[in-house]
Motif scaffolding. Structure first.
Motif, PDB file in Angstrom:
ATOM      1  N   LEU A 114      50.203 -29.780  10.541  1.00  0.00           N
ATOM      2  CA  LEU A 114      51.200 -28.885   9.963  1.00  0.00           C
ATOM      3  C   LEU A 114      52.523 -29.006  10.705  1.00  0.00           C
ATOM      4  CD1 LEU A 114      52.014 -26.629   7.977  1.00  0.00           C
ATOM      5  CD2 LEU A 114      51.198 -24.984   9.697  1.00  0.00           C
ATOM      6  N   ALA A 115      52.468 -29.040  12.021  1.00  0.00           N
ATOM      7  CA  ALA A 115      53.701 -29.176  12.810  1.00  0.00           C
ATOM      8  C   ALA A 115      54.426 -30.469  12.434  1.00  0.00           C
ATOM      9  CB  ALA A 115      53.391 -29.137  14.300  1.00  0.00           C
ATOM     10  N   ARG A 130      54.171 -35.464  21.288  1.00  0.00           N
ATOM     11  CA  ARG A 130      53.019 -34.649  21.695  1.00  0.00           C
ATOM     12  C   ARG A 130      52.201 -34.233  20.482  1.00  0.00           C
ATOM     13  NH1 ARG A 130      54.290 -30.107  25.945  1.00  0.00           N
ATOM     14  NH2 ARG A 130      52.037 -30.212  26.151  1.00  0.00           N
ATOM     15  N   VAL A 131      52.893 -33.814  19.420  1.00  0.00           N
ATOM     16  CA  VAL A 131      52.218 -33.385  18.200  1.00  0.00           C
ATOM     17  C   VAL A 131      51.502 -34.557  17.534  1.00  0.00           C
ATOM     18  CG1 VAL A 131      52.677 -32.569  15.846  1.00  0.00           C
ATOM     19  CG2 VAL A 131      53.649 -31.358  17.792  1.00  0.00           C
ATOM     20  N   ALA A 132      52.083 -35.736  17.607  1.00  0.00           N
ATOM     21  CA  ALA A 132      51.469 -36.930  16.999  1.00  0.00           C
ATOM     22  C   ALA A 132      50.108 -37.232  17.615  1.00  0.00           C
ATOM     23  CB  ALA A 132      52.398 -38.125  17.149  1.00  0.00           C
ATOM     24  N   ILE A 143      58.608 -24.122  15.786  1.00  0.00           N
ATOM     25  CA  ILE A 143      59.409 -24.731  14.727  1.00  0.00           C
ATOM     26  C   ILE A 143      60.405 -23.714  14.199  1.00  0.00           C
ATOM     27  CG2 ILE A 143      59.352 -25.783  12.431  1.00  0.00           C
ATOM     28  CD1 ILE A 143      56.496 -26.724  13.145  1.00  0.00           C
ATOM     29  N   ASP A 144      61.684 -24.067  14.271  1.00  0.00           N
ATOM     30  CA  ASP A 144      62.725 -23.263  13.635  1.00  0.00           C
ATOM     31  C   ASP A 144      62.866 -23.765  12.209  1.00  0.00           C
ATOM     32  OD1 ASP A 144      63.250 -21.755  15.884  1.00  0.00           O
ATOM     33  OD2 ASP A 144      64.909 -23.014  16.560  1.00  0.00           O
ATOM     34  N   LEU A 145      62.592 -22.910  11.259  1.00  0.00           N
ATOM     35  CA  LEU A 145      62.655 -23.305   9.851  1.00  0.00           C
ATOM     36  C   LEU A 145      64.078 -23.218   9.331  1.00  0.00           C
ATOM     37  CD1 LEU A 145      59.431 -21.508   8.615  1.00  0.00           C
ATOM     38  CD2 LEU A 145      59.722 -23.939   9.095  1.00  0.00           C
ATOM     39  N   GLU A 146      64.423 -24.116   8.460  1.00  0.00           N
ATOM     40  CA  GLU A 146      65.739 -24.131   7.838  1.00  0.00           C
ATOM     41  C   GLU A 146      65.644 -23.715   6.372  1.00  0.00           C
ATOM     42  OE1 GLU A 146      67.234 -28.027   8.819  1.00  0.00           O
ATOM     43  OE2 GLU A 146      67.193 -27.566  10.949  1.00  0.00           O
ATOM     44  N   CYS A 147      64.614 -22.940   6.069  1.00  0.00           N
ATOM     45  CA  CYS A 147      64.371 -22.429   4.727  1.00  0.00           C
ATOM     46  C   CYS A 147      63.683 -21.076   4.881  1.00  0.00           C
ATOM     47  CB  CYS A 147      63.469 -23.399   3.948  1.00  0.00           C
ATOM     48  SG  CYS A 147      61.851 -23.646   4.738  1.00  0.00           S
ATOM     49  N   ARG A 155      59.228 -31.305   6.085  1.00  0.00           N
ATOM     50  CA  ARG A 155      60.463 -31.571   6.826  1.00  0.00           C
ATOM     51  C   ARG A 155      61.515 -30.464   6.678  1.00  0.00           C
ATOM     52  NH1 ARG A 155      61.253 -36.547   8.766  1.00  0.00           N
ATOM     53  NH2 ARG A 155      63.413 -36.719   8.110  1.00  0.00           N
ATOM     54  N   CYS A 156      61.079 -29.230   6.472  1.00  0.00           N
ATOM     55  CA  CYS A 156      62.029 -28.127   6.297  1.00  0.00           C
ATOM     56  C   CYS A 156      62.343 -27.399   7.599  1.00  0.00           C
ATOM     57  CB  CYS A 156      61.519 -27.136   5.254  1.00  0.00           C
ATOM     58  SG  CYS A 156      60.172 -26.116   5.855  1.00  0.00           S
ATOM     59  N   GLY A 157      61.882 -27.940   8.708  1.00  0.00           N
ATOM     60  CA  GLY A 157      62.131 -27.276   9.979  1.00  0.00           C
ATOM     61  C   GLY A 157      62.474 -28.260  11.072  1.00  0.00           C
ATOM     62  N   ARG A 158      62.724 -27.680  12.236  1.00  0.00           N
ATOM     63  CA  ARG A 158      63.035 -28.465  13.425  1.00  0.00           C
ATOM     64  C   ARG A 158      62.030 -28.098  14.497  1.00  0.00           C
ATOM     65  NH1 ARG A 158      66.700 -27.552  17.132  1.00  0.00           N
ATOM     66  NH2 ARG A 158      67.168 -25.553  16.207  1.00  0.00           N
ATOM     67  N   LEU A 159      61.213 -29.063  14.899  1.00  0.00           N
ATOM     68  CA  LEU A 159      60.267 -28.848  15.996  1.00  0.00           C
ATOM     69  C   LEU A 159      61.090 -28.819  17.282  1.00  0.00           C
ATOM     70  CD1 LEU A 159      57.403 -28.682  17.217  1.00  0.00           C
ATOM     71  CD2 LEU A 159      57.331 -31.184  17.102  1.00  0.00           C
ATOM     72  N   VAL A 160      61.158 -27.642  17.916  1.00  0.00           N
ATOM     73  CA  VAL A 160      62.043 -27.509  19.072  1.00  0.00           C
ATOM     74  C   VAL A 160      61.337 -27.707  20.405  1.00  0.00           C
ATOM     75  CG1 VAL A 160      63.784 -26.134  17.892  1.00  0.00           C
ATOM     76  CG2 VAL A 160      61.895 -24.985  19.009  1.00  0.00           C
ATOM     77  N   THR A 161      60.048 -27.375  20.472  1.00  0.00           N
ATOM     78  CA  THR A 161      59.316 -27.536  21.732  1.00  0.00           C
ATOM     79  C   THR A 161      57.823 -27.374  21.500  1.00  0.00           C
ATOM     80  OG1 THR A 161      59.294 -26.905  24.078  1.00  0.00           O
ATOM     81  CG2 THR A 161      59.385 -25.112  22.482  1.00  0.00           C
TER      82      THR A 161
END
Length: 170
Positions: A114-115, A130-132, A143-147, A155-161
């Motif tokens: 999901l990440a 790391r997520v891979a 994840i900061d979502l942009e929606c 791909r609607c978010g930004r994995l920040v940490t």
């Protein structure tokens, strides 16, 4: 925009004859890591409004120990988080209403999938790597979502940490 924290339960006891997978409890190191993960998230300025938790014992225990670091979090046990796929998790998120920050406590390999699914342009490269490789026990992808929640998708978010509670003593 909303923030999603995808947490994998901490280290649980090994599968054993006569013990259902859903009834596997956290080991001592997993209990310590869960507490630490909540503290790490709180220090990072994260305070979820809502926790969505798989019904498995190890995810319930993980959240209960993490929760001590937060205040005022609504909790929901979501049966479908125990055995689902990315599309099922996305459907759960799309049904959320007006809430800003959500923590979802679940299992692998779906949590890391999901990440990766949500991570879009501008995502942190180290966190993507790391997520891979899968989310280790006692860690969480932020994840900061942009929606909005209703529009959550690929791909609607930004994995920040990726946060970790794993640096605890046995």
């Amino acid at each position: 925009m909303p923030t999603l924290i995808i947490a994998r339960h901490a280290k649980a006891e090994a599968p054993a004859a006569g013990l259902s997978d859903a009834d596997r409890a956290l080991e001592l190191i997993g209990r310590k890591a869960s507490t630490r993960l909540g503290q790490v998230a709180a220090r990072a300025g994260i305070n979820p409004d809502l926790a969505l938790i798989s019904p498995a014992l190890r995810t319930q225990q993980t959240w209960n120990l993490m929760a001590g670091a937060f205040s005022g979090v609504e909790e929901r046990v979501v049966e479908d988080l125990y055995e689902t796929h990315v599309a099922g998790m996305v459907e759960i998120l799309q049904e959320l209403g007006e809430v800003e920050t959500v923590v979802m406590v679940g299992h692998e390999p779906t949590s890391s999938a999901l990440a990766a699914h949500l991570a879009g342009p501008g995502s942190d490269k180290t966190s993507l790597q790391r997520v891979a490789h899968g989310l280790p026990t006692g860690t969480a992808a932020v994840i900061d979502l942009e929606c909005d929640w209703a529009s959550v998708g690929s791909r609607c978010g930004r994995l920040v940490t990726v946060l970790s509670g794993r640096d605890v003593e046995e």
